[in-house]
Enzyme design. Structure first.
Site, PDB file in Angstrom:
ATOM      1  N   SER A 242       0.769  -1.127  -0.105  1.00  0.00           N
ATOM      2  CA  SER A 242       0.128  -0.095   0.099  1.00  0.00           C
ATOM      3  C   SER A 242       0.835   1.160   0.183  1.00  0.00           C
ATOM      4  CB  SER A 242      -0.983   0.112   1.274  1.00  0.00           C
ATOM      5  OG  SER A 242      -1.633  -1.036   1.116  1.00  0.00           O
ATOM      6  N   SER A 280      -3.929  -3.415  -2.569  1.00  0.00           N
ATOM      7  CA  SER A 280      -2.944  -2.268  -2.170  1.00  0.00           C
ATOM      8  C   SER A 280      -3.957  -1.204  -1.749  1.00  0.00           C
ATOM      9  CB  SER A 280      -2.170  -1.582  -3.546  1.00  0.00           C
ATOM     10  OG  SER A 280      -1.386  -0.787  -3.047  1.00  0.00           O
ATOM     11  N   ASP A 282      -4.250   2.510  -1.625  1.00  0.00           N
ATOM     12  CA  ASP A 282      -3.684   3.777  -2.207  1.00  0.00           C
ATOM     13  C   ASP A 282      -4.535   4.788  -1.879  1.00  0.00           C
ATOM     14  OD1 ASP A 282      -1.478   1.960  -3.333  1.00  0.00           O
ATOM     15  OD2 ASP A 282      -2.876   1.789  -4.909  1.00  0.00           O
TER      16      ASP A 282
END
Length: 352
Positions: A242, A280, A282
């Site tokens: 991340s 992830s 983000d």
């Protein structure tokens, strides 16, 4: 810290974009913004290891609950466990330090930050409402024994109290201690850009800080950054990882305008090699220090000035968000040192 690993990418001959950097090339170039770290680095029982920490970003040096800042957040990919962003986007303000840590450290950091703010504001939960704590996280479980919960509430308080307007430490420090980026040691990185209002002969600053913990070693575009050739091979990451991106500016922007600017951070993230992987998280958190919002007021209306949407300076802001994000990610790699963690795992600096 190893001298070679402590270099920013500009010291390696890599210049990102066309806008000029601030004096420190750090988020703390934005007047009033301060950063504090607490780094945990010690063995636990057996093969377990505390390789983690806490980072605090304070939008100004006053009482954040009583003087809130205009803010917004933007989710590029939502595989994350942040706190407080629902209310940030609903009301358009931040009223606490922005805290970063590991995934399982979020409850402890939330509690410590809450304790700190309650100590400063005894009226919260009594004669006034509650407070919205903002915490972002990345999973440092490759190097850190997250199941042992090494992060405690006191570490959040210490990070806040450590906050300074000096150029922040970067690399394997604070929340970045156990992070891995593109198979190499990642962590905290920062950069800044000057936004020039030529008509009025005024300068504004945009600063970015990232917590980088994403990407596989085959994804990093070494051909784009010829000065960043690694001396060793990186590891294969277990998960997609991340990134948390914090964007600050002293430009007077509304929360809606901050959201527009925050979206451009994804351009810098993409340039660095990310494609916003499935697992992830983000996430961008953006704020402006210009127009502070008082917690209490007898006024029915409040008036602030914001940049016109169609002014050319808006494009500078978009470029600054993309450039500073990209450079902050590179700085997190460039300044990180080789780090040992649980089960004897060693993650090398890209420049060991």
């Amino acid at each position: 810290m190893d001298k070679e690993s402590s270099k920013k990418v500009r010291e390696r001959g890599i210049a990102i974009g066309t806008l000029h950097t601030g004096r420190k090339n750090c988020i703390t170039d934005v007047p009033g913004v301060s950063v504090g770290h607490v780094t945990l680095d010690y063995p636990l029982e057996g093969e377990e290891y505390a390789c983690t920490g806490v980072t605090a970003i304070l939008p100004h040096g006053g009482n954040l609950f009583k003087e809130k800042v205009v803010a917004a957040s933007y989710v590029l990919n939502g595989f994350g466990k942040t706190t407080g962003l629902v209310q940030v986007n609903e009301l358009g303000v931040i009223e606490s330090p922005i805290m970063l840590t590991n995934t399982f450290g979020v409850p402890a950091v939330s509690q410590g930050t809450l304790e700190y703010i309650l100590q400063e504001n005894p009226e919260i939960g009594d004669t006034t409402g509650t407070v919205n704590i903002v915490v972002g996280e990345c999973n440092d479980g490759n190097l850190n024994s997250i199941r042992q919960f090494p992060v405690e509430p006191k570490h959040a308080i210490e990070a806040i109290e450590n906050a300074s307007t000096d150029r922040s430490q970067e690399g394997a420090v604070g929340a970045g201690k156990g992070m891995v980026c593109f198979g190499y040691k990642g962590g905290i990185g920062s950069a800044s850009r000057i936004i020039l209002d030529e008509e009025n002969n005024r300068e504004y600053i945009m600063g970015c800080m990232v917590l980088s913990n994403f990407g596989g070693k085959v994804e990093f575009p070494f051909d784009r950054y010829p000065g960043m050739k690694p001396q060793i091979d990186g590891i294969e990451k277990v998960t997609d990882g991340s990134i948390i991106i914090i964007l600050a500016t002293d430009m007077p922007l509304s929360d809606r305008q901050l959201l527009r600017v925050a979206k451009r951070c994804g351009i810098g993230l993409g340039r660095s090699g990310s494609h916003f992987s499935h697992s992830s998280g983000d996430i961008v958190i953006a704020f402006s220090t210009k127009n502070k919002i008082p917690h209490e007021s007898e006024e029915v209306f409040q008036t602030h000035s914001y940049i016109r949407e169609d002014h050319p300076i808006m494009n500078q802001l978009f470029a600054g968000a993309a450039e500073s994000t990209e450079e902050a990610i590179l700085n997190s790699l460039s300044q990180a040192v080789t780090t040992k963690g649980r089960n004897g795992l060693i993650v090398e600096s890209m420049f060991s």
